[in-house]
Design an enzyme around this catalytic site. Structure first.
Site, PDB file in Angstrom:
ATOM      1  N   ASN A 157     -10.083   3.831  -1.752  1.00 17.82           N
ATOM      2  CA  ASN A 157     -10.538   4.929  -0.899  1.00 17.82           C
ATOM      3  C   ASN A 157      -9.608   6.136  -0.920  1.00 17.82           C
ATOM      4  O   ASN A 157     -10.045   7.263  -0.651  1.00 17.82           O
ATOM      5  CB  ASN A 157     -10.740   4.435   0.534  1.00 17.82           C
ATOM      6  CG  ASN A 157     -11.956   3.543   0.655  1.00 17.82           C
ATOM      7  OD1 ASN A 157     -12.952   3.740  -0.035  1.00 17.82           O
ATOM      8  ND2 ASN A 157     -11.879   2.545   1.517  1.00 17.82           N
ATOM      9  N   ASP A 200      -0.713   2.090  -5.497  1.00 21.90           N
ATOM     10  CA  ASP A 200      -0.784   0.665  -5.779  1.00 21.90           C
ATOM     11  C   ASP A 200      -2.102   0.362  -6.485  1.00 21.90           C
ATOM     12  O   ASP A 200      -3.124   0.988  -6.220  1.00 21.90           O
ATOM     13  CB  ASP A 200      -0.677  -0.141  -4.482  1.00 21.90           C
ATOM     14  CG  ASP A 200      -1.704   0.291  -3.438  1.00 21.90           C
ATOM     15  OD1 ASP A 200      -1.759   1.502  -3.114  1.00 21.90           O
ATOM     16  OD2 ASP A 200      -2.463  -0.561  -2.939  1.00 21.90           O
ATOM     17  N   ASN A 235      -6.616   6.506   3.287  1.00 16.48           N
ATOM     18  CA  ASN A 235      -8.013   6.736   2.926  1.00 16.48           C
ATOM     19  C   ASN A 235      -8.452   8.196   3.019  1.00 16.48           C
ATOM     20  O   ASN A 235      -9.556   8.536   2.594  1.00 16.48           O
ATOM     21  CB  ASN A 235      -8.932   5.881   3.813  1.00 16.48           C
ATOM     22  CG  ASN A 235      -8.781   4.405   3.521  1.00 16.48           C
ATOM     23  OD1 ASN A 235      -8.176   4.008   2.532  1.00 16.48           O
ATOM     24  ND2 ASN A 235      -9.348   3.580   4.379  1.00 16.48           N
ATOM     25  N   HIS A 273       0.812  -1.209   0.000  1.00 17.82           N
ATOM     26  CA  HIS A 273       0.000   0.000   0.000  1.00 17.82           C
ATOM     27  C   HIS A 273       0.853   1.271   0.000  1.00 17.82           C
ATOM     28  O   HIS A 273       0.340   2.352  -0.286  1.00 17.82           O
ATOM     29  CB  HIS A 273      -0.895  -0.013   1.246  1.00 17.82           C
ATOM     30  CG  HIS A 273      -2.336   0.309   0.987  1.00 17.82           C
ATOM     31  ND1 HIS A 273      -2.941   0.211  -0.255  1.00 17.82           N
ATOM     32  CD2 HIS A 273      -3.321   0.732   1.835  1.00 17.82           C
ATOM     33  CE1 HIS A 273      -4.218   0.548  -0.154  1.00 17.82           C
ATOM     34  NE2 HIS A 273      -4.472   0.878   1.090  1.00 17.82           N
TER      35      HIS A 273
END
Length: 199
Positions: free
Chosen positions: A116, A95, A70, A19
């Site tokens: 998100n 990613d 997010n 991430h």
């Protein structure tokens, strides 16, 4: 000015996660072009500087949001408003589950596809921004996605990840001059996706 953002999570425990490949890509760009130092700005870590291009020097701002993945749009929106940077001069590296590991695509606009971080940016930035989509592959089942993206990049993938981040860094002068198709082509040439031969 071009705003180049990367998506990731700021805590050290997330540093090498899939991430965080957006953060890692920005670190590579900053190192290659000797930008910096990084400073606490815009609810994150930012560094600016000049990239020398074939068309002359171009000013860039790199931003790693400290708002967690997010909520990335809060930091990116703040920086864009401060410098009056339009959406089309924003590039976000992140990613991408829907691309095979090592595959790279630069895309203008589109939906968030459940990401998100992108959803947050779309809520804070008016207009279409560019996404540097770095393929990490999909674990195969939706229930496994969170654990997958929050796991470190495995040893088997570290080679292509390093090659791709290096290729993006070496090609960033084309981003700075707005030669986006040429950027995509050069990155793909320098770091072809695993299992594919260069043409």
């Amino acid at each position: 000015m071009l705003l180049i953002a990367g998506l990731g999570n700021p805590d050290s425990k997330y540093l090498r996660n899939r991430h965080n490949i957006g953060f890692l890509t920005l670190d590579a760009i900053a190192e290659h072009w000797r930008l910096g130092p990084w400073k606490a700005r815009f609810q994150g870590a930012a560094c600016d500087g000049v990239i020398e291009t074939a068309k002359g020097p171009r000013k860039v701002l790199l931003l790693k949001p400290g708002t967690y993945y997010n909520e990335s749009g809060r930091a990116i929106g703040e920086a864009a408003r401060y410098y009056d940077i339009p959406a089309e001069r924003i590039v976000v590296f992140h990613d991408e589950l829907d691309l095979a590991p090592g595959k790279f695509r630069l895309k203008l606009g589109g939906g968030h596809a459940g990401n998100n971080g992108l959803r947050s940016i779309m809520a804070h930035v008016a207009g279409d921004f560019r996404r540097g989509r770095i393929g990490i592959g999909h674990p195969g089942d939706k229930s496994r996605v969170t654990g997958y993206v929050l796991s470190d990049i495995p040893k088997a993938d570290q080679g292509w990840a390093a090659d791709l981040m290096d290729a993006i860094s070496r090609s960033a002068d084309l981003l700075a001059t707005g030669e986006f198709d040429a950027f995509q082509t050069k990155v793909t040439h320098l770091a072809p996706a695993p299992g594919k031969e260069e043409s």
